[in-house]
Design a protein around this motif. Structure first.
Motif, PDB file in Angstrom:
ATOM      1  N   ASN A 131       1.009  -0.949  -0.297  1.00  0.00           N
ATOM      2  CA  ASN A 131       0.384   0.033  -0.280  1.00  0.00           C
ATOM      3  C   ASN A 131       0.861   1.434  -0.512  1.00  0.00           C
ATOM      4  N   ARG A 160      -2.615  -3.679  -1.790  1.00  0.00           N
ATOM      5  CA  ARG A 160      -1.730  -3.603  -2.928  1.00  0.00           C
ATOM      6  C   ARG A 160      -0.229  -3.772  -2.806  1.00  0.00           C
ATOM      7  N   LEU A 161       0.214  -5.507  -2.491  1.00  0.00           N
ATOM      8  CA  LEU A 161       1.683  -5.716  -2.336  1.00  0.00           C
ATOM      9  C   LEU A 161       2.736  -5.574  -3.562  1.00  0.00           C
ATOM     10  N   GLU A 162       4.126  -5.533  -3.807  1.00  0.00           N
ATOM     11  CA  GLU A 162       4.530  -4.674  -4.894  1.00  0.00           C
ATOM     12  C   GLU A 162       5.963  -5.274  -4.265  1.00  0.00           C
ATOM     13  N   LEU A 163       6.460  -6.458  -5.398  1.00  0.00           N
ATOM     14  CA  LEU A 163       8.280  -7.499  -4.321  1.00  0.00           C
ATOM     15  C   LEU A 163       8.928  -6.588  -5.751  1.00  0.00           C
ATOM     16  N   TYR A 164       9.857  -6.504  -5.312  1.00  0.00           N
ATOM     17  CA  TYR A 164      11.327  -5.826  -6.559  1.00  0.00           C
ATOM     18  C   TYR A 164      12.273  -6.756  -5.655  1.00  0.00           C
ATOM     19  N   ASP A 188       6.974   0.752   2.459  1.00  0.00           N
ATOM     20  CA  ASP A 188       8.528   0.407   2.484  1.00  0.00           C
ATOM     21  C   ASP A 188       8.163  -0.682   3.612  1.00  0.00           C
TER      22      ASP A 188
END
Length: 67
Positions: free
Chosen positions: A3, A29-33, A6
């Motif tokens: 969301n 909302r999950l973002e993986l880098y 960090d």
């Protein structure tokens, strides 16, 4: 990021992160880098000596809940 917040970075496998504080009611909302080497991402003194082999996400991430 969860969301837009960090949640930190992890090195090693398997990796687990506490994300409870970043959760919101409803849809999240999950973002993986995935960085291939930490030296380029972290830019700190230790990472230049602790480079890990290039890796990636080899299976779907698992989200677990605990009570």
């Amino acid at each position: 990021m969860l969301n837009g917040r960090d949640c930190g970075w992890l090195a090693g496998f398997p990796s687990r992160a506490e994300i409870t504080e970043a959760l919101v009611s409803g849809e999240n909302r999950l973002e993986l880098y995935v960085a291939v080497t930490l030296v380029w991402e972290r830019k700190d003194g230790a990472s230049t000596h602790l480079q890990i082999p290039a890796t990636g996400i080899t299976r779907e991430p698992i989200l677990e809940t605990y009570k």
